[in-house]
Motif scaffolding. Structure first.
Motif, PDB file in Angstrom:
ATOM      1  N   GLY A 190       0.797  -1.218   0.000  1.00 38.60           N
ATOM      2  CA  GLY A 190       0.000   0.000   0.000  1.00 38.60           C
ATOM      3  C   GLY A 190       0.830   1.268   0.000  1.00 38.60           C
ATOM      4  N   LEU A 191       2.086   1.180  -0.412  1.00 41.33           N
ATOM      5  CA  LEU A 191       2.937   2.366  -0.467  1.00 41.33           C
ATOM      6  C   LEU A 191       2.380   3.341  -1.489  1.00 41.33           C
ATOM      7  CD1 LEU A 191       5.681   3.439   0.700  1.00 41.33           C
ATOM      8  CD2 LEU A 191       6.701   2.608  -1.418  1.00 41.33           C
ATOM      9  N   LYS A 192       2.382   4.625  -1.148  1.00 39.10           N
ATOM     10  CA  LYS A 192       1.805   5.642  -2.020  1.00 39.10           C
ATOM     11  C   LYS A 192       2.818   6.754  -2.284  1.00 39.10           C
ATOM     12  CE  LYS A 192      -2.855   4.880  -0.503  1.00 39.10           C
ATOM     13  NZ  LYS A 192      -3.332   4.568   0.793  1.00 39.10           N
ATOM     14  N   PRO A 193       2.651   7.461  -3.394  1.00 34.58           N
ATOM     15  CA  PRO A 193       3.479   8.653  -3.600  1.00 34.58           C
ATOM     16  C   PRO A 193       3.288   9.628  -2.440  1.00 34.58           C
ATOM     17  CG  PRO A 193       2.366   8.077  -5.634  1.00 34.58           C
ATOM     18  CD  PRO A 193       1.802   7.182  -4.557  1.00 34.58           C
ATOM     19  N   LYS A 194       4.307  10.372  -2.125  1.00 35.82           N
ATOM     20  CA  LYS A 194       4.369  11.315  -1.005  1.00 35.82           C
ATOM     21  C   LYS A 194       4.556  10.618   0.337  1.00 35.82           C
ATOM     22  CE  LYS A 194       2.597  15.110  -3.251  1.00 35.82           C
ATOM     23  NZ  LYS A 194       3.235  16.258  -3.569  1.00 35.82           N
ATOM     24  N   ALA A 195       4.724   9.283   0.339  1.00 37.65           N
ATOM     25  CA  ALA A 195       4.988   8.577   1.593  1.00 37.65           C
ATOM     26  C   ALA A 195       6.367   8.990   2.105  1.00 37.65           C
ATOM     27  CB  ALA A 195       4.928   7.068   1.372  1.00 37.65           C
ATOM     28  N   ALA A 196       6.560   8.873   3.385  1.00 35.60           N
ATOM     29  CA  ALA A 196       7.811   9.286   4.013  1.00 35.60           C
ATOM     30  C   ALA A 196       8.927   8.288   3.719  1.00 35.60           C
ATOM     31  CB  ALA A 196       7.625   9.409   5.516  1.00 35.60           C
ATOM     32  N   VAL A 197      10.151   8.808   3.611  1.00 33.89           N
ATOM     33  CA  VAL A 197      11.359   7.991   3.597  1.00 33.89           C
ATOM     34  C   VAL A 197      12.085   8.346   4.890  1.00 33.89           C
ATOM     35  CG1 VAL A 197      13.502   7.421   2.409  1.00 33.89           C
ATOM     36  CG2 VAL A 197      11.487   8.070   1.082  1.00 33.89           C
ATOM     37  N   ARG A 198      12.305   7.344   5.737  1.00 33.10           N
ATOM     38  CA  ARG A 198      12.904   7.587   7.051  1.00 33.10           C
ATOM     39  C   ARG A 198      14.160   6.752   7.238  1.00 33.10           C
ATOM     40  NH1 ARG A 198       9.370  10.243  10.431  1.00 33.10           N
ATOM     41  NH2 ARG A 198       7.219  10.315   9.707  1.00 33.10           N
ATOM     42  N   SER A 199      15.062   7.293   8.019  1.00 28.78           N
ATOM     43  CA  SER A 199      16.240   6.561   8.457  1.00 28.78           C
ATOM     44  C   SER A 199      16.394   6.842   9.942  1.00 28.78           C
ATOM     45  CB  SER A 199      17.482   7.011   7.695  1.00 28.78           C
ATOM     46  OG  SER A 199      18.594   6.243   8.079  1.00 28.78           O
ATOM     47  N   ALA A 200      16.444   5.790  10.741  1.00 28.02           N
ATOM     48  CA  ALA A 200      16.520   5.905  12.200  1.00 28.02           C
ATOM     49  C   ALA A 200      15.354   6.724  12.735  1.00 28.02           C
ATOM     50  CB  ALA A 200      17.856   6.511  12.628  1.00 28.02           C
ATOM     51  N   GLY A 201      14.200   6.656  12.070  1.00 31.54           N
ATOM     52  CA  GLY A 201      13.009   7.363  12.510  1.00 31.54           C
ATOM     53  C   GLY A 201      12.929   8.815  12.088  1.00 31.54           C
ATOM     54  N   VAL A 202      13.962   9.321  11.411  1.00 35.04           N
ATOM     55  CA  VAL A 202      14.004  10.723  11.006  1.00 35.04           C
ATOM     56  C   VAL A 202      13.561  10.839   9.548  1.00 35.04           C
ATOM     57  CG1 VAL A 202      15.501  12.734  10.686  1.00 35.04           C
ATOM     58  CG2 VAL A 202      15.868  11.197  12.622  1.00 35.04           C
ATOM     59  N   LEU A 203      12.688  11.787   9.259  1.00 36.96           N
ATOM     60  CA  LEU A 203      12.225  12.015   7.903  1.00 36.96           C
ATOM     61  C   LEU A 203      13.368  12.586   7.070  1.00 36.96           C
ATOM     62  CD1 LEU A 203       9.752  12.083   5.969  1.00 36.96           C
ATOM     63  CD2 LEU A 203       9.469  14.465   6.660  1.00 36.96           C
ATOM     64  N   ILE A 204      13.766  11.852   6.014  1.00 35.81           N
ATOM     65  CA  ILE A 204      14.881  12.297   5.172  1.00 35.81           C
ATOM     66  C   ILE A 204      14.462  12.549   3.734  1.00 35.81           C
ATOM     67  CG2 ILE A 204      16.649  11.186   6.574  1.00 35.81           C
ATOM     68  CD1 ILE A 204      16.673   8.960   4.404  1.00 35.81           C
TER      69      ILE A 204
END
Length: 162
Positions: free
Chosen positions: A51-65
């Motif tokens: 269910g991944l959608k465009p504008k979904a977050a990309v995170r590393s260690a919980g931080v929005l990157i």
């Protein structure tokens, strides 16, 4: 004259309030993201994006990157190609891995980027090859039920032999 002046101020106040509510609604629904940071694009291929959608977050260690820009089907490899925009201040090694994760039990899906140990950094336009597809709840349930049915028939067969 005084009454029409007050009407203008009240009307202006109502317009500003409506604009603020619209802004908050779009921001909370992840439909609007005001980000003035420079970005670079990376691609990744997945067997299943769930269910991944465009504008979904990309995170590393919980931080929005960054954010997912687009999801398309690659008819050569028969996989989903995900294009994401990461903020330029975040640089990751070439052997980093990418997973589709879910926030909470049934929450929205996002990409989790785990850094690797390579010395060379990823550059704009690179493709992340080490990916893990989404866990689809229906597949897990059907697999569980299939295994339980197989265990039940195997134990029933051993009882019949005795």
């Amino acid at each position: 004259m005084q009454r029409s002046k007050n009407d203008v101020w009240v009307g202006l106040f109502v317009l500003v309030g409506a604009a603020a509510i619209l802004f908050l609604a779009l921001q909370s629904a992840n439909l609007l993201s005001l980000n003035f940071q420079q970005t670079y694009r990376l691609d990744a291929k997945f067997d299943n994006v769930g269910g991944l959608k465009p504008k979904a977050a990309v995170r590393s260690a919980g931080v929005l990157i960054g954010r997912v820009e687009s999801i398309a089907f690659d008819d050569k490899s028969f996989q989903a190609r995900v294009t994401m925009a990461l903020e330029s201040r975040y640089v990751f090694p070439k052997d980093s891995s990418l997973k589709i994760l879910t926030s909470g039990l049934l929450g929205e899906q996002y990409l989790g980027l785990e850094p690797g140990a390579d010395v060379k950094p990823m550059l704009a336009g690179d493709t992340i090859s080490n990916t893990q597809s989404a866990v689809v709840l229906e597949n897990l349930i059907s697999q569980f039920l299939y295994n339980k049915a197989a265990d039940g028939s195997a134990s029933q067969g051993s009882k019949d032999k005795k």
